[in-house]
Design a protein around this motif. Sequence first.
Motif, PDB file in Angstrom:
ATOM      1  N   THR A   3      42.515  49.804  46.507  1.00 43.73           N
ATOM      2  CA  THR A   3      41.208  49.430  47.060  1.00 43.73           C
ATOM      3  C   THR A   3      40.460  48.438  46.176  1.00 43.73           C
ATOM      4  O   THR A   3      40.009  47.381  46.664  1.00 43.73           O
ATOM      5  N   PRO A   4      40.281  48.712  44.888  1.00 43.75           N
ATOM      6  CA  PRO A   4      39.580  47.702  44.067  1.00 43.75           C
ATOM      7  C   PRO A   4      40.340  46.396  43.943  1.00 43.75           C
ATOM      8  O   PRO A   4      39.724  45.325  43.840  1.00 43.75           O
ATOM      9  N   ILE A   5      41.684  46.453  43.968  1.00 48.05           N
ATOM     10  CA  ILE A   5      42.464  45.210  43.903  1.00 48.05           C
ATOM     11  C   ILE A   5      42.207  44.368  45.153  1.00 48.05           C
ATOM     12  O   ILE A   5      41.976  43.158  45.072  1.00 48.05           O
ATOM     13  N   ALA A   6      42.251  45.019  46.316  1.00 49.74           N
ATOM     14  CA  ALA A   6      42.010  44.297  47.573  1.00 49.74           C
ATOM     15  C   ALA A   6      40.602  43.708  47.596  1.00 49.74           C
ATOM     16  O   ALA A   6      40.392  42.582  48.082  1.00 49.74           O
ATOM     17  N   PHE A   7      39.638  44.442  47.075  1.00 46.21           N
ATOM     18  CA  PHE A   7      38.252  43.957  47.058  1.00 46.21           C
ATOM     19  C   PHE A   7      38.138  42.710  46.188  1.00 46.21           C
ATOM     20  O   PHE A   7      37.469  41.730  46.562  1.00 46.21           O
ATOM     21  N   ASN A   8      38.807  42.725  45.047  1.00 51.19           N
ATOM     22  CA  ASN A   8      38.758  41.560  44.162  1.00 51.19           C
ATOM     23  C   ASN A   8      39.503  40.369  44.754  1.00 51.19           C
ATOM     24  O   ASN A   8      39.087  39.218  44.580  1.00 51.19           O
ATOM     25  N   ILE A   9      40.611  40.616  45.457  1.00 52.12           N
ATOM     26  CA  ILE A   9      41.338  39.522  46.113  1.00 52.12           C
ATOM     27  C   ILE A   9      40.458  38.868  47.175  1.00 52.12           C
ATOM     28  O   ILE A   9      40.431  37.650  47.327  1.00 52.12           O
ATOM     29  N   ALA A  10      39.734  39.700  47.923  1.00 51.97           N
ATOM     30  CA  ALA A  10      38.835  39.158  48.956  1.00 51.97           C
ATOM     31  C   ALA A  10      37.788  38.243  48.336  1.00 51.97           C
ATOM     32  O   ALA A  10      37.497  37.161  48.868  1.00 51.97           O
ATOM     33  N   GLN A  11      37.216  38.663  47.199  1.00 51.81           N
ATOM     34  CA  GLN A  11      36.198  37.830  46.548  1.00 51.81           C
ATOM     35  C   GLN A  11      36.803  36.550  46.001  1.00 51.81           C
ATOM     36  O   GLN A  11      36.198  35.476  46.075  1.00 51.81           O
ATOM     37  N   THR A  12      38.024  36.656  45.446  1.00 56.24           N
ATOM     38  CA  THR A  12      38.663  35.481  44.844  1.00 56.24           C
ATOM     39  C   THR A  12      39.046  34.449  45.899  1.00 56.24           C
ATOM     40  O   THR A  12      38.872  33.241  45.706  1.00 56.24           O
ATOM     41  N   LEU A  13      39.588  34.918  47.042  1.00 58.07           N
ATOM     42  CA  LEU A  13      40.063  34.009  48.080  1.00 58.07           C
ATOM     43  C   LEU A  13      38.973  33.646  49.087  1.00 58.07           C
ATOM     44  O   LEU A  13      39.216  32.856  49.999  1.00 58.07           O
ATOM     45  N   GLY A  14      37.794  34.260  48.958  1.00 60.57           N
ATOM     46  CA  GLY A  14      36.718  33.985  49.898  1.00 60.57           C
ATOM     47  C   GLY A  14      36.944  34.561  51.276  1.00 60.57           C
ATOM     48  O   GLY A  14      36.481  33.989  52.276  1.00 60.57           O
TER      49      GLY A  14
END
Length: 596
Positions: A520-531
């Motif tokens: 979950t936190p990994i997916a959240f950070n990927i979303a922020q990184t990729l916009g």
Amino acid sequence: MPGFPTYHALGAMVLTVGMFIAFARGRIPTEIVSLATIALIALGLFFFPLDPLHPTDGLVLAFSGFGHPALITICALMIMGRGLVVTGALEPATRFLDGVWKINTQLGMLVSLLMAMLLSMMVNDTPVLVLLLPIFVALAERGAMAASKTLIPLNAAVLIGGMATTIGTSTNLLVVSIAEDLGMAPMRVFDFTPIVAITALVALPYLWLVMPRLLPDRGTANLRQHRAFAATLRVDDNSDLIGLTPRDLEDQLPDNFRFEGPLDRQITANSRLPVSGSHRALDEAMRLFKARVAPAWVIERLNAAAQSQQADVVVVEMAITPGSRLVGLTIPSSGVAGQFGVAVLGIHQQERSPDRGRHEYSELQLKAGDVLLVMGPISELEEFAETDRLLMLEGAKEVPRRSKAVLAGAIMFGSVATASFGLWPIAIAALGGSIAMFVTGCVKFDRVGRALSANVIVLVAASIAIGRLILESGAAEWLGLVMSSGLQFLPPAAVLAAIMLFVTLLTNFASNAAAATVGTPIAFNIAQTLGLPAEPLILAVLFGCNLCYATPIAYQTNMLIMDEGGYVFSDYLRTGVPLVVLMATTLSVLLVMFYM
């Protein structure tokens, strides 16, 4: 490319991998691995704190899972689920399913899969499977489709239904709770149900028509054999059976149930009819014919004793040992009802008596090796077994408190409905529902331990702690940057599929709860990184945690059916991998269509 992770982030990742390996190997109990993980986090952060000025913050992080709303919600839902089981609130659905199978096997299989999906949307997966499992085993024993061909598809249907709502599984709640902690907007109970419903329709033909063909037919040799008990069916004054004969009732008889002796004798008020059948068949016959298999005064006495003791009434099988005083006696001459306050419902004889069918079961002379079907409060049953040297066999079954079935169903429906409409959070709705179960007597206080699973509680607490450690140590941010560097050139559907399959791999070889807290936190950070919007990526993690079909260790229900179906590891792999690919592909495409 991101640089080398900090030593806190590296330690968090090493600890997580170690936890996964320990879960996957299975040599150490789950609760021990979970407690050890919590202890290592507490000690590590105390001696090497994230913030040197506040070394005790590590203790707060390590033990934060035990007070987390997700854990409280999971426990409350376990209690409400037990209320549905012990009151028999779901029994009408099981009886309907049994009748459909008698019409047509393929139709029965289809309806079973659909019902399993619908039930597991509202009730935790495990109680649903526990409820349906005996029906499928009984159907296999009667010559229907072998249990080895039906139980894995049934389990898959339960898991698919469970992923359709936030309350379908404890893992769903965990993912949603962690996402809210990260700053995402709260999800309501049915927010992503349409996506799962469409995917279920795509997967249904595979579960129904293909999966059974991929599974071996191991027959019923490995299944439990149900004993047939000789009993007496007692007809009351106002019974609908008066004026009929046993032969008139032959088309209505439950499976594994029969009338003994002449079939043309007329049934009158207070008739006592010799019968035989399995425990389940006797129970069904009593419900169907509105009759009893024990004297009314005995049942009234044991119910009063159970109420005064605040204890459940249970039915258990007891074997007569050679040293028992009951050898050579009959049930009336033994005086067990008056002395111990228990009711002997029937007798299973190792050697069938030539008198059976001409006389009531209570007139049969007891022998060593005979098995008694006995009902009463557990304390009286234990005293009876100890005093008269009986061996209590496994498989004690609580007598459902059917008078509270509608009430238990209403409480569960009310809790789910109010949470789904957003009147208050699911944690509040579940707590209110569990308290209502206690207050109304649907669940008794001294039986809470049977509703709650220590393994689940400790595992969830450890998973929350490791998830917070991954986040606050910077490990999630570092892993997100690593994955983002490889995913930034892929289309959104491929990004979602990659995240989902990564979490699925962890789920099938470790703990789905731990995979959820890492993913979950990994997916959240990927979303922020990729916009990208965070919600579809979080849902990719949630769905991936539920794609646990490929190994027996992936989820507790997978283990539950393993013995009953006689399954081996390859059975799960052969049927589960194609289902994982089908589900992951469909879900990824639908997430893009709904959110991007």
